[in-house]
Design a protein around this motif. Structure first.
Motif, PDB file in Angstrom:
ATOM      1  N   ALA A  24     -17.059 107.454  58.294  1.00 40.63           N
ATOM      2  CA  ALA A  24     -15.751 107.003  58.772  1.00 40.63           C
ATOM      3  C   ALA A  24     -15.166 108.011  59.757  1.00 40.63           C
ATOM      4  CB  ALA A  24     -14.802 106.788  57.595  1.00 40.63           C
ATOM      5  N   SER A  27     -16.951 107.784  63.070  1.00 42.83           N
ATOM      6  CA  SER A  27     -16.632 106.597  63.862  1.00 42.83           C
ATOM      7  C   SER A  27     -15.141 106.479  64.166  1.00 42.83           C
ATOM      8  CB  SER A  27     -17.130 105.333  63.150  1.00 42.83           C
ATOM      9  OG  SER A  27     -16.460 105.163  61.922  1.00 42.83           O
ATOM     10  N   ARG A  29     -12.544 105.982  62.048  1.00 47.70           N
ATOM     11  CA  ARG A  29     -11.798 104.965  61.309  1.00 47.70           C
ATOM     12  C   ARG A  29     -11.644 105.387  59.853  1.00 47.70           C
ATOM     13  NH1 ARG A  29     -16.092  99.926  61.773  1.00 47.70           N
ATOM     14  NH2 ARG A  29     -17.952 101.071  61.183  1.00 47.70           N
ATOM     15  N   SER A  30     -10.817 104.680  59.117  1.00 54.02           N
ATOM     16  CA  SER A  30     -10.579 104.995  57.714  1.00 54.02           C
ATOM     17  C   SER A  30     -11.816 104.637  56.887  1.00 54.02           C
ATOM     18  CB  SER A  30      -9.368 104.224  57.193  1.00 54.02           C
ATOM     19  OG  SER A  30      -9.672 102.833  57.130  1.00 54.02           O
ATOM     20  N   ILE A  31     -11.854 105.179  55.673  1.00 52.59           N
ATOM     21  CA  ILE A  31     -12.952 104.833  54.777  1.00 52.59           C
ATOM     22  C   ILE A  31     -12.930 103.334  54.507  1.00 52.59           C
ATOM     23  CG2 ILE A  31     -13.896 105.110  52.450  1.00 52.59           C
ATOM     24  CD1 ILE A  31     -12.941 108.024  52.527  1.00 52.59           C
ATOM     25  N   GLU A  34     -14.350 101.535  57.398  1.00 51.88           N
ATOM     26  CA  GLU A  34     -15.799 101.766  57.435  1.00 51.88           C
ATOM     27  C   GLU A  34     -16.509 100.833  56.461  1.00 51.88           C
ATOM     28  OE1 GLU A  34     -19.298 103.482  58.817  1.00 51.88           O
ATOM     29  OE2 GLU A  34     -17.291 103.865  59.575  1.00 51.88           O
ATOM     30  N   ARG A  85     -13.930  95.264  63.614  1.00 48.29           N
ATOM     31  CA  ARG A  85     -12.636  95.929  63.486  1.00 48.29           C
ATOM     32  C   ARG A  85     -11.529  95.175  64.174  1.00 48.29           C
ATOM     33  NH1 ARG A  85     -13.543 101.912  65.307  1.00 48.29           N
ATOM     34  NH2 ARG A  85     -15.708 101.496  65.567  1.00 48.29           N
TER      35      ARG A  85
END
Length: 87
Positions: A24, A27, A29-31, A34, A85
């Motif tokens: 995460a 990339s 982004r949040s867990i 992810e 996303r």
């Protein structure tokens, strides 16, 4: 996703959670994002390799735009995330 979306409590091994957290962070982004992105990709029949290649392609395009901006080009916006996303 919104706060109104259903929630799910999930137990998983600490090592797997650490891997998810690292992925995460890598990339950006949040867990939660992810996990959702990976689940969506698995149901859409996209393999992890395809997902990573798409993310890399978007990051490369973003870096190229940044390089052009540094050379006097127009301002850029951050790269969009994978299609999963954008929901």
């Amino acid at each position: 996703m919104t706060r109104e979306d259903p929630q799910l409590k999930l137990r998983l091994p600490a090592e797997l959670k650490e891997k998810l957290a690292a992925a995460a962070a890598e990339s950006g982004r949040s867990i939660n994002a992810e996990v959702v992105g990976r689940l969506v990709a698995s149901f859409e029949g996209r393999g992890d390799l395809e997902t990573r290649l798409q993310e890399m392609s978007e990051k490369i395009a973003y870096l190229l735009r940044l390089a052009q901006e540094g050379a006097g080009g127009e301002a850029t916006t951050p790269p969009p995330g994978p299609k999963s996303r954008r929901r």
